[in-house]
Design a protein around this motif. Structure first.
Motif, short mmCIF file in Angstrom:
data_model
loop_
_atom_site.label_atom_id
_atom_site.label_comp_id
_atom_site.label_asym_id
_atom_site.label_seq_id
_atom_site.Cartn_x
_atom_site.Cartn_y
_atom_site.Cartn_z
N ALA A 151 0.86 -1.34 -0.01
CA ALA A 151 -0.02 -0.38 -0.02
C ALA A 151 0.77 1.31 0.10
N SER A 152 1.84 1.08 0.62
CA SER A 152 2.72 2.46 0.86
C SER A 152 4.10 2.44 0.24
N ASN A 153 4.68 1.10 -0.17
CA ASN A 153 6.20 1.13 -0.68
C ASN A 153 7.21 1.42 0.42
N GLU A 154 6.56 1.26 1.72
CA GLU A 154 7.50 1.53 2.72
C GLU A 154 8.13 0.00 2.84
N PRO A 155 9.69 0.09 3.11
CA PRO A 155 10.60 -1.18 3.02
C PRO A 155 10.18 -2.10 4.27
N VAL A 156 10.10 -3.36 4.33
CA VAL A 156 9.59 -3.96 5.21
C VAL A 156 11.16 -4.66 6.07
N LEU A 157 11.35 -4.21 7.13
CA LEU A 157 12.67 -4.63 7.94
C LEU A 157 12.49 -5.28 8.80
N LYS A 158 13.60 -6.04 9.06
CA LYS A 158 13.84 -7.28 10.39
C LYS A 158 12.64 -8.19 10.44
N ALA A 159 11.96 -8.70 9.32
CA ALA A 159 11.22 -9.51 9.22
C ALA A 159 11.49 -11.04 9.23
N GLU A 160 10.74 -11.95 9.32
CA GLU A 160 11.17 -13.31 9.16
C GLU A 160 10.83 -13.79 7.81
N VAL A 161 11.59 -14.14 7.03
CA VAL A 161 11.45 -14.46 5.49
C VAL A 161 12.09 -15.93 5.36
N GLU A 162 11.30 -16.60 4.75
CA GLU A 162 11.30 -18.25 4.48
C GLU A 162 11.32 -18.43 2.98
N VAL A 163 12.25 -18.93 2.15
CA VAL A 163 11.93 -19.46 0.82
C VAL A 163 11.80 -20.82 0.54
N GLU A 164 10.76 -21.30 -0.05
CA GLU A 164 10.39 -22.77 -0.23
C GLU A 164 10.54 -22.99 -1.83
N SER A 165 11.06 -23.92 -2.22
CA SER A 165 11.22 -24.33 -3.82
C SER A 165 11.31 -25.90 -3.79
N GLY A 166 10.14 -26.67 -4.22
CA GLY A 166 10.27 -27.84 -4.16
C GLY A 166 10.28 -28.59 -2.81
N ALA A 167 11.30 -29.49 -2.70
CA ALA A 167 11.30 -29.98 -1.37
C ALA A 167 12.15 -29.51 -0.27
N LEU A 168 12.91 -28.11 -0.91
CA LEU A 168 13.77 -27.41 -0.02
C LEU A 168 13.31 -26.20 0.57
N LYS A 169 13.71 -25.61 1.54
CA LYS A 169 13.36 -24.39 2.10
C LYS A 169 14.38 -23.93 2.90
N ALA A 170 14.49 -22.64 2.98
CA ALA A 170 15.58 -22.00 3.97
C ALA A 170 15.20 -20.59 4.44
N LYS A 171 15.77 -20.23 5.24
CA LYS A 171 15.32 -18.81 5.88
C LYS A 171 16.34 -17.66 5.22
N ALA A 172 16.00 -16.57 5.00
CA ALA A 172 16.89 -15.39 4.36
C ALA A 172 17.06 -14.50 5.45
N LYS A 173 18.25 -13.96 5.40
CA LYS A 173 18.83 -13.17 6.84
C LYS A 173 18.43 -11.80 6.34
N PHE A 174 18.16 -11.06 6.98
CA PHE A 174 17.95 -9.38 7.14
C PHE A 174 19.49 -8.82 7.01
N GLN A 175 19.67 -7.93 6.13
CA GLN A 175 20.95 -6.87 6.06
C GLN A 175 20.41 -5.71 6.42
N ALA A 176 20.92 -5.30 7.63
CA ALA A 176 20.48 -3.95 8.14
C ALA A 176 21.25 -2.84 7.09
N ASP A 177 22.57 -3.04 6.51
CA ASP A 177 23.02 -1.95 5.84
C ASP A 177 22.40 -1.64 4.48
N SER A 178 21.82 -2.55 4.08
CA SER A 178 21.13 -2.55 2.67
C SER A 178 19.85 -2.79 2.48
#
Length: 211
Positions: free
Chosen positions: A86-113
């Motif tokens: 709705a606002s284009n506001e960056p989402v910071l410090k969230a928990e993000v998990e990516v899944e494809s097929g039988a594999l999944k892993a969490k992405a780490k937040f980078q505060a500098d970027s």
């Protein structure tokens, strides 16, 4: 030589250099993040013109009523930029998990970027294989939870490029190489102009003292 004219020309060069740096960095950020959209949800960014330079590598865009994201696959990581829809506001410090097929892993937040980076070797190897890779991305931001899905298309040429980058140790960067070179060159030009102006002022002061 008219010292005042020389000083004015030097200051003009510095102002022009600053404008170019700001424009180039702003344009790069626009390419890196999710597209802006209007009040009805329509995206305002248009398809790139023929011959336009975009960030290399397979990429996927996804959105829901809550969030939107752009994910780009590099040789050593999958980088995700996430905004509120709705606002284009960056989402910071969230928990993000990516899944494809039988594999999944969490992405780490980078505060500098402000980006999320996934570096799981098994999942990256899967995504770098030529083909269509369905992605299911879970985002937990405070009390809000959402699922975004998309398909990452990796061509044979993409796979070869990723292998080449991995072999020669090319790291990921928020800004493409052309922007970094351009910014560095313009900053150098600005520094040279500043030095010339300082010298001109010093010469003017010495001439005035002798007079």
């Amino acid at each position: 030589m008219n010292t005042s004219l020389f000083q004015a020309a030097g200051l003009a060069r510095i102002r022009q250099a600053c404008v170019v740096v700001c424009c180039s960095l702003a344009a790069t950020w626009a390419l890196a993040g999710p597209g802006a959209h209007g009040p009805n949800g329509e995206h305002l960014d248009q398809a790139p013109a023929a011959g336009a330079t975009l960030a290399a590598g397979p990429r996927v865009e996804a959105q829901t009523d809550l969030f939107e994201l752009v994910a780009r696959l590099g040789a050593a990581e999958l980088t995700l930029m996430i905004d509120r829809f709705a606002s284009n506001e960056p989402v910071l410090k969230a928990e993000v998990e990516v899944e494809s097929g039988a594999l999944k892993a969490k992405a780490k937040f980078q505060a500098d970027s402000g980006a999320y980076v996934l570096s799981d070797p098994a999942l990256l190897k899967l995504l770098a294989t030529p083909g269509e890779h369905p992605l299911l991305i879970t985002i937990v931001a405070g009390a809000e939870t959402d699922l975004l899905d998309g398909v990452l298309s990796t061509s044979a040429a993409d796979a070869a490029g990723l292998d080449h980058d991995a072999e020669f140790g090319h790291g990921e960067s928020r800004f493409p190489a052309w922007a970094r070179w351009l910014s560095g060159g313009v900053l150098l030009l600005a520094l040279v102009g500043w030095v010339r102006v300082r010298k001109a002022r010093k010469l003017g002061m010495n001439s005035g003292a002798q007079a």
